[in-house]
Design an enzyme around this catalytic site. Structure first.
Site, PDB file in Angstrom:
ATOM      1  N   ARG A 203     -19.599  -7.930  -3.716  1.00 30.22           N
ATOM      2  CA  ARG A 203     -19.218  -6.976  -4.257  1.00 30.22           C
ATOM      3  C   ARG A 203     -19.816  -5.813  -3.263  1.00 30.22           C
ATOM      4  NH1 ARG A 203     -24.077  -7.610  -7.843  1.00 30.22           N
ATOM      5  NH2 ARG A 203     -22.976  -8.675 -10.011  1.00 30.22           N
TER       6      ARG A 203
ATOM      7  N   LYS B 230      -7.512   3.528   1.883  1.00 30.22           N
ATOM      8  CA  LYS B 230      -6.679   2.327   0.033  1.00 30.22           C
ATOM      9  C   LYS B 230      -5.988   1.276   0.955  1.00 30.22           C
ATOM     10  CE  LYS B 230      -3.525   6.835  -0.472  1.00 30.22           C
ATOM     11  NZ  LYS B 230      -2.218   7.125  -1.280  1.00 30.22           N
TER      12      LYS B 230
ATOM     13  N   GLU C 244       7.177   6.791   9.996  1.00 30.68           N
ATOM     14  CA  GLU C 244       5.692   7.526   9.440  1.00 30.68           C
ATOM     15  C   GLU C 244       5.040   8.041  10.554  1.00 30.68           C
ATOM     16  OE1 GLU C 244       3.711   6.681   6.363  1.00 30.68           O
ATOM     17  OE2 GLU C 244       4.701   5.064   5.279  1.00 30.68           O
TER      18      GLU C 244
ATOM     19  N   LYS D  75      -4.357  12.434   9.791  1.00 33.35           N
ATOM     20  CA  LYS D  75      -4.512  11.551   8.519  1.00 33.35           C
ATOM     21  C   LYS D  75      -5.794  12.376   8.027  1.00 33.35           C
ATOM     22  CE  LYS D  75      -3.946   7.634   5.902  1.00 33.35           C
ATOM     23  NZ  LYS D  75      -3.226   6.839   4.843  1.00 33.35           N
TER      24      LYS D  75
ATOM     25  N   GLU E  60      -7.167  10.858  -2.966  1.00 33.47           N
ATOM     26  CA  GLU E  60      -6.179  11.275  -3.715  1.00 33.47           C
ATOM     27  C   GLU E  60      -6.552  12.655  -4.744  1.00 33.47           C
ATOM     28  OE1 GLU E  60      -3.123   9.177  -2.177  1.00 33.47           O
ATOM     29  OE2 GLU E  60      -1.749   9.606  -4.317  1.00 33.47           O
TER      30      GLU E  60
ATOM     31  N   ARG F 164      -3.984  14.579  -0.116  1.00 37.19           N
ATOM     32  CA  ARG F 164      -3.508  13.621   0.698  1.00 37.19           C
ATOM     33  C   ARG F 164      -2.372  12.845   0.019  1.00 37.19           C
ATOM     34  NH1 ARG F 164      -7.214   7.921   1.699  1.00 37.19           N
ATOM     35  NH2 ARG F 164      -5.960   7.206   2.351  1.00 37.19           N
TER      36      ARG F 164
ATOM     37  N   ASN G 223       2.331  10.863   0.842  1.00 35.60           N
ATOM     38  CA  ASN G 223       3.721  10.348  -0.025  1.00 35.60           C
ATOM     39  C   ASN G 223       4.976  11.248   0.195  1.00 35.60           C
ATOM     40  OD1 ASN G 223       0.783   8.260  -1.060  1.00 35.60           O
ATOM     41  ND2 ASN G 223       0.501   9.567  -1.662  1.00 35.60           N
TER      42      ASN G 223
ATOM     43  N   HIS H 112       7.901   7.908  -0.791  1.00 32.59           N
ATOM     44  CA  HIS H 112       7.338   6.980  -0.852  1.00 32.59           C
ATOM     45  C   HIS H 112       8.241   6.756  -2.261  1.00 32.59           C
ATOM     46  CE1 HIS H 112       5.413   7.389   3.251  1.00 32.59           C
ATOM     47  NE2 HIS H 112       4.677   5.884   2.493  1.00 32.59           N
TER      48      HIS H 112
ATOM     49  N   HIS I  70       9.471   3.433  -2.129  1.00 31.98           N
ATOM     50  CA  HIS I  70       8.815   2.326  -3.103  1.00 31.98           C
ATOM     51  C   HIS I  70      10.426   1.729  -4.152  1.00 31.98           C
ATOM     52  CE1 HIS I  70       4.358   3.384  -2.437  1.00 31.98           C
ATOM     53  NE2 HIS I  70       5.024   2.738  -1.434  1.00 31.98           N
TER      54      HIS I  70
ATOM     55  N   HIS J 219       9.641  -0.946   5.423  1.00 31.60           N
ATOM     56  CA  HIS J 219       8.340  -0.253   3.865  1.00 31.60           C
ATOM     57  C   HIS J 219       9.182   1.037   5.335  1.00 31.60           C
ATOM     58  CE1 HIS J 219       5.437   2.382   2.636  1.00 31.60           C
ATOM     59  NE2 HIS J 219       5.299   2.082   3.002  1.00 31.60           N
TER      60      HIS J 219
HETATM   61  N1  GLY Z   1      -0.173   6.100   3.383  1.00 31.76           N
HETATM   62  C1  GLY Z   1      -0.779   7.079   2.305  1.00 31.76           C
HETATM   63  C2  GLY Z   1      -2.542   7.167   2.521  1.00 31.76           C
HETATM   64  O1  GLY Z   1      -3.028   6.723   3.405  1.00 31.76           O
HETATM   65  O2  GLY Z   1      -3.046   8.495   1.671  1.00 31.76           O
END
Ligand code: GLY
Length: 368
Positions: free
Chosen positions: A116, A138, A180, A222, A232, A237, A241, A244, A248, A262
């Site tokens: 858990r 994430k 990035e 970040k 987010e 946040r 993206n 992205h 994607h 990527h």
């Molecule tokens: N890679 C985008 C984020 O971590 O929000």
């Protein structure tokens, strides 16, 4: 040594950036229980860099995961959780994720469900993971419906970055990760974008000072964004993206294959986001040209070569960030001025892409 704090109350942690960190036993001792440290490693990264960690003399229980995006799967997740349980990992243990974004996402997700929820620390070894994916919690795997659609927010207890691991990273992956880096300048820091224009060649050539400066600038931004908007939910946040949603879709059309990494998809996606912003009268065209020129100079692709407009837009309807049937797009009013636009119609995106993709490649669905 440079330390950056991610401030999240009881989930706060330190990002440490230090050349040679991997060779310092004392940096890893806190993650060992009774002298044993559980490491989940990308097998290629372990072959290139693992001996450095092994030389610490700590007793390493090693789980090697096959390199590549295909390992972010249900099957590999089940396999990894079973291996961790066989090793008797307890909630009080900290698992180390050693590798790039794949191993960080997979290990973080396994840690989020094991017992858990147990702790993990990130030891990112690619530029992409060092400046982005290892920070912020994430975690995810890919499923048939799309990339990163199953996962959890689960913050690491530390991020340990040794930029010297980039010495063995293939050049193409280094450049892909650099996309990035540029992203942070494009989102909110025009001075950093100018720094990138002046220093990318040194950074890509392995200059230690340029590398450390770039990594620290990115993780500082970040960390600040994650500290304000961990999940987010309406804050900044989502800006991370940038590129992205287009990216994607391109990756999906490329079959998540080595045809398009990527970071390469993000580079094309960022150029498309800027060009779309120009088309909507939001952004000076000179800024979009400057973005494209810089990414090209850094050896990155900037034009879509996978998929038709309809196929690409089809992937966007599955975007996990959709709300009320709408896909949020990150657009820009200029370099360093990204914003979230929830008012974009996918028909407008499809019409825009029709102007970006040569007509002979728009005959039918799929990769051409
Ligand atoms: N890679 C985008 C984020 O971590 O929000």
């Amino acid at each position: 040594m440079r330390d950056v704090e991610v401030g999240l109350d009881e989930r706060s942690y330190t990002i440490r950036i230090e050349d040679g960190l991997l060779d310092r036993r004392e940096a890893f001792e806190p993650f060992a229980r009774g002298g044993r440290m559980v490491v989940v490693a990308d097998d290629s990264v372990w072959a290139a860099q693992g001996a450095r960690l092994a030389a610490s003399g700590l007793d390493i229980a090693l789980i090697e995961v096959p390199s590549g995006e295909a390992s972010k799967s249900w099957d590999r997740l089940i396999w990894l959780v079973d291996r961790l349980l066989e090793l008797g990992v307890e909630r009080s243990d900290t698992i180390l994720a050693f590798g790039g974004g794949m191993v960080g996402d997979l290990t973080g997700f396994a840690a989020s469900i094991l017992n858990r929820g147990c702790a993990y620390a990130q030891v990112p070894t690619t530029l992409l993971a060092q400046v982005d994916s290892s920070v912020g919690g994430k975690t995810a795997i890919n499923v048939a419906a799309g990339k990163n659609l199953v996962g959890a927010f689960h913050q690491p207890s530390a991020v340990l970055i040794d930029p010297t691991t980039l010495d063995t990273l293939p050049d193409r992956e280094l450049r892909a990760g650099y996309a990035e880096v540029v992203k942070y300048g494009l989102i909110a820091d025009p001075a950093f974008f100018a720094w990138c224009e002046a220093n990318s060649a040194a950074l890509i050539a392995g200059d230690a000072a340029a590398r450390a400066e770039a990594i620290e600038t990115c993780v500082r931004m970040k960390a600040a964004i994650v500290g304000e908007d961990e999940r987010e939910t309406g804050g900044r946040r989502a800006l991370l993206n940038l590129g992205h949603t287009f990216g994607h879709a391109l990756e999906a059309e490329a079959g998540y294959s080595g045809d398009l990494l990527h970071g390469e998809a993000v580079a094309i996606g960022m150029v498309l986001a800027f060009r779309f912003s120009v088309e909507r009268g939001l952004c000076p065209s000179a800024d979009a040209d400057r973005v494209e020129a810089h990414l090209t100079a850094a050896g990155l692709p900037t034009r879509p070569v996978h998929g038709t407009p309809a196929a690409l837009v089809g992937h966007m309807t599955k975007d996990k960030k959709r709300e009320g049937g709408r896909t949020a797009f990150i657009l820009a009013r200029g370099i360093g001025q990204a914003f979230v636009d929830k008012g974009v119609e996918l028909s407008e995106v499809e019409a825009f892409l029709a102007g970006e993709i040569p007509p002979h490649r728009q005959m039918g669905r799929g990769t051409t």
